[in-house]
Enzyme design. Structure first.
Site, PDB file in Angstrom:
ATOM      1  N   ASN A 143      -1.200   7.822  -7.108  1.00 45.21           N
ATOM      2  CA  ASN A 143      -1.390   9.223  -6.980  1.00 45.21           C
ATOM      3  C   ASN A 143      -0.750   9.893  -7.955  1.00 45.21           C
ATOM      4  O   ASN A 143      -1.046  10.846  -9.014  1.00 45.21           O
ATOM      5  CB  ASN A 143      -1.112   9.717  -5.673  1.00 45.21           C
ATOM      6  CG  ASN A 143      -2.184   9.840  -4.703  1.00 45.21           C
ATOM      7  OD1 ASN A 143      -3.272  10.560  -4.741  1.00 45.21           O
ATOM      8  ND2 ASN A 143      -2.078   8.745  -3.621  1.00 45.21           N
ATOM      9  N   SER A 192       0.762  -1.366  -0.043  1.00 42.72           N
ATOM     10  CA  SER A 192       0.103  -0.089  -0.076  1.00 42.72           C
ATOM     11  C   SER A 192       0.838   1.156   0.079  1.00 42.72           C
ATOM     12  O   SER A 192       0.455   2.172  -0.635  1.00 42.72           O
ATOM     13  CB  SER A 192      -0.799   0.095   1.236  1.00 42.72           C
ATOM     14  OG  SER A 192      -0.254   0.301   2.500  1.00 42.72           O
ATOM     15  N   ARG A 227       0.264   3.563  -3.229  1.00 42.76           N
ATOM     16  CA  ARG A 227      -0.407   4.785  -2.926  1.00 42.76           C
ATOM     17  C   ARG A 227       0.470   5.895  -3.481  1.00 42.76           C
ATOM     18  O   ARG A 227      -0.110   6.751  -4.334  1.00 42.76           O
ATOM     19  CB  ARG A 227      -0.419   4.955  -1.133  1.00 42.76           C
ATOM     20  CG  ARG A 227      -1.373   6.455  -1.352  1.00 42.76           C
ATOM     21  CD  ARG A 227      -1.187   6.604   0.304  1.00 42.76           C
ATOM     22  NE  ARG A 227      -1.904   5.380   1.120  1.00 42.76           N
ATOM     23  CZ  ARG A 227      -0.986   4.922   1.883  1.00 42.76           C
ATOM     24  NH1 ARG A 227       0.260   4.776   2.091  1.00 42.76           N
ATOM     25  NH2 ARG A 227      -1.620   3.878   2.568  1.00 42.76           N
TER      26      ARG A 227
END
Lengths: 288, 156
Positions: free
Chosen positions: A225, A217, A221
């Site tokens: 993004n 994660s 992440r």
């Protein structure tokens, strides 16, 4: 655009491909000339642009910070020193807020992560076509992905390094048995030894997933993004070619998205740093 | 989107980067920040101590002034009593001296009177003998009338 004959799909593809150096299918080493070629190279390939920009940004950071650190004094600080101290103090405060253990590595690690991710993300704010266009003009015809944090290799490299540290400190602080116990005796607890043994696989499955999800994660992440942000920049850039009216509108969007992206750039760097510190703090907690 | 050798190379770069930051950036900067914090804390503590010292010094000075005032008053009182004592003493001495002088003078006067009496006595006896011999026309033997003359002298 590198050339007017590209279609939109080719344009997007061009921007989302790394400059890859590796072994061709025929056994010779060289730069990949297309995305397919890069894919065929498999594991034995290097993203030259990610490497170059990430090392370049690290060098920029270290250049300024070591220059200040070398001439630093405890007296009244100058402007540059003030700026550097402000960042270091900000990181130090964040670390001290969430990290209670004693570890000399966590502070510098957090600063490195924050500064590096921030600088790599900030490359997003450079107009998408500027650097590829400059390379094109300089006669270097290759792919250029200038935002290293849109390369999962880079984000996973950091996340896996941090995960390795988490594992190392978990075993070091809790002992191998303690760490294994943490993985197998929670969240379901039982007094009865038989039930306890029975619960081990279930607990291990749950805890292992939560353990493994940390680095994944963390890496995804940031990658997600930045990749999405870059993609939107590319799509907006496409509008600039679709006539003057939509072009001007696209310019406005570009500005708005860039301003919004400043927030994301800083926020993602901060999140990455904070989670790094939190994971390491969890690795140092012995009373679970 | 391909995972390849870049991952391992970036991990090495990351490790070197962290090591470099730890050694050349974090250490010196945090050291100086701590040093400055310590300096500021020391300064604050020193100023607080200074204020306390000042307060104490003020208190001490007040006490000293009070003591000095008391002492001064005592000294003045002492001096005053000594003054009157000295005056009394001087008076006593003067009276004594005067008495002594008067006594001396009196003694001298008495002595003078006695001497005058003595010489008067001898002269009176001579005069008496001379007068008697003149009256009697013959010489009077003073030793023959010794007792009579002695009586006469004693009467004077």
């Amino acid at each position: 655009m590198a050339s007017g004959t590209l279609t939109s799909t080719e344009y997007i593809r061009h921007h989302l491909s790394n400059a890859t150096f590796g072994r061709h299918a025929d056994g010779s080493w060289g730069m990949a000339r297309s995305a397919e070629e890069a894919k065929e190279m498999g594991f034995m390939a290097v993203h030259v642009d990610s490497m170059f920009w990430s090392i370049f940004l690290a060098a920029v950071f270290l250049f300024f910070f070591t220059r200040v650190a070398k001439n630093i004094s405890a007296g009244v600080p100058g402007k540059m020193q003030n700026f550097v101290e402000w960042i270091v103090e900000f990181v130090d405060d964040s670390v001290q807020d969430s990290f209670t253990g004693k570890n000399k590595l966590v502070g510098p690690l957090a600063l490195t992560v924050f500064a590096w991710v921030l600088l790599m993300n900030a490359m997003d704010l450079v107009p998408v076509d500027l650097i590829p266009w400059l390379f094109d003009k300089a006669g270097i015809a290759s792919f250029q992905k200038v935002v290293p944090s849109t390369d999962p290799n880079v984000t996973f490299a950091m996340a896996l390094s941090i995960f390795a540290l988490v594992l190392f400190y978990s075993v070091k602080n809790k002992g191998f048995g303690g760490f294994a116990g943490e993985l197998t005796l929670h969240p379901f607890e039982a007094k009865n030894i038989f039930v306890k043994v029975l619960l081990i696989p279930i607990n291990f499955f749950l805890e292992f997933v939560s353990l493994i999800s940390k680095p994944i994660s963390l890496a995804l992440r940031l990658f997600g993004n930045m990749y999405a942000g870059e993609m939107i920049f590319i799509l907006i850039a496409l509008m600039l070619t679709a006539g003057p009216v939509i072009g001007v509108f696209g310019g406005g969007l570009q500005l708005i998205w860039a301003i919004f992206h400043i927030l994301i750039v800083i926020l993602q760097a901060f999140i990455f740093m904070t989670l790094t510190v939190v994971y390491l703090e969890m690795a140092h907690q012995t009373d679970h | 989107m391909n995972i390849n050798l870049t991952l391992l190379l970036e991990m090495i770069v990351f490790a070197i980067f962290v090591w470099f930051t730890m050694k050349f950036v974090w250490g010196p900067i945090v050291g100086v920040l701590d040093e400055r914090k310590a300096t500021i804390a020391d300064g604050l503590a020193a100023s607080e101590k200074g204020l306390k010292d000042q307060e104490m010094a003020k208190e001490l000075a007040k006490q000293k002034v009070k003591e000095a005032k008391l002492e001064a008053a005592e000294i003045i009182a002492q001096a005053k009593s000594r003054d009157t004592q000295m005056v009394e003493e001087a008076k006593g001495k003067a009276v004594e001296e005067a008495d002594r002088i008067i006594a001396g003078a009196q003694a001298e006067i008495d002595q003078e009177v006695n001497r005058a009496k003595d010489s008067l006595r001898t002269q009176v006896s001579e005069l008496a003998v001379a007068g008697a011999s003149k009256i009697l026309g013959k010489e009077v033997d003073a030793s023959a009338h010794k007792t009579a003359l002695k009586d006469l002298i004693a009467q004077i």
